[in-house]
Design a protein around this motif. Structure first.
Motif, PDB file in Angstrom:
ATOM      1  N   GLU A  62      55.528  13.587  59.882  1.00 46.39           N
ATOM      2  CA  GLU A  62      55.597  12.542  58.862  1.00 46.39           C
ATOM      3  C   GLU A  62      54.258  11.817  58.728  1.00 46.39           C
ATOM      4  O   GLU A  62      53.795  11.538  57.617  1.00 46.39           O
ATOM      5  N   ARG A  63      53.607  11.558  59.837  1.00 44.22           N
ATOM      6  CA  ARG A  63      52.328  10.838  59.810  1.00 44.22           C
ATOM      7  C   ARG A  63      51.183  11.702  59.321  1.00 44.22           C
ATOM      8  O   ARG A  63      50.177  11.168  58.830  1.00 44.22           O
ATOM      9  N   LEU A  64      51.315  13.013  59.435  1.00 44.81           N
ATOM     10  CA  LEU A  64      50.271  13.908  58.917  1.00 44.81           C
ATOM     11  C   LEU A  64      50.226  13.905  57.391  1.00 44.81           C
ATOM     12  O   LEU A  64      49.193  14.189  56.806  1.00 44.81           O
ATOM     13  N   LYS A  65      51.374  13.630  56.773  1.00 47.43           N
ATOM     14  CA  LYS A  65      51.480  13.592  55.309  1.00 47.43           C
ATOM     15  C   LYS A  65      50.969  14.890  54.665  1.00 47.43           C
ATOM     16  O   LYS A  65      50.128  14.879  53.768  1.00 47.43           O
ATOM     17  N   VAL A  66      51.514  16.011  55.135  1.00 48.09           N
ATOM     18  CA  VAL A  66      51.129  17.313  54.588  1.00 48.09           C
ATOM     19  C   VAL A  66      52.266  17.892  53.765  1.00 48.09           C
ATOM     20  O   VAL A  66      53.430  17.530  53.940  1.00 48.09           O
ATOM     21  N   ASP A  67      51.907  18.796  52.866  1.00 44.36           N
ATOM     22  CA  ASP A  67      52.905  19.471  52.043  1.00 44.36           C
ATOM     23  C   ASP A  67      52.606  20.966  52.021  1.00 44.36           C
ATOM     24  O   ASP A  67      51.769  21.447  52.801  1.00 44.36           O
TER      25      ASP A  67
END
Length: 153
Positions: A62-67
């Motif tokens: 969640e903290r990486l904010k990757v997709d």
């Protein structure tokens, strides 16, 4: 900062240690896909370790904010549990490295077994001498592997 009297980790020795840990696990017929801490909501929680370890990885993801457009480097990946979790949860591509050759073999098998061999690749490499070009990755994670690195900066 005072000089440390603790021994500096030696990558080859760390790799050998984790090769031995994996060999021991296999001799008992199991492989723990997560060799990192868990996340419990409160001190009284009776959440089992495996669930708490998955939850901890979810917090990091969640903290990486990757997709699905991202490429994530996972330093010290072991047998691939968190790296595969990133691919499953976000669709991102993942590259994991470990100094343990045996763990890399197991991680690539786990990726293939999970149907993610096209999105998750694991390589034998030393985090102190990464074999990648600059700007190859959009995010990096290291779950409890920094302790094994001789230069943490």
């Amino acid at each position: 900062m005072p000089e440390s009297t603790l021994p500096v980790p030696v990558p080859e020795a760390v790799g050998k240690l984790y090769d031995e840990i994996l060999h021991e696990e296999l001799s008992y017929g199991f492989v723990n896909r997560r060799l990192h801490i868990g996340f419990w909501d409160d001190p009284e929680s009776d959440t089992p370790y495996e669930e708490a370890a998955v939850r901890f990885t979810d917090v990091v993801i969640e903290r990486l904010k990757v997709d699905a457009n991202a490429h994530v480097l996972d330093l010290g990946r072991g047998v691939g549990g968190p790296g595969l979790q990133i691919v499953e949860r976000t669709g991102a591509r993942g590259t994991g490295i470990s100094i343990s050759e045996e763990q890399i073999k197991a991680a690539n098998k786990n990726a293939a077994d999970a149907g993610f061999a096209d999105r998750a690749v694991f390589r034998h490499a030393n985090a102190m001498q990464l074999p990648f070009e600059d700007e190859t990755f959009d995010a990096v994670m290291a779950l409890e592997s920094m302790v094994h690195m001789p230069d943490r900066e």
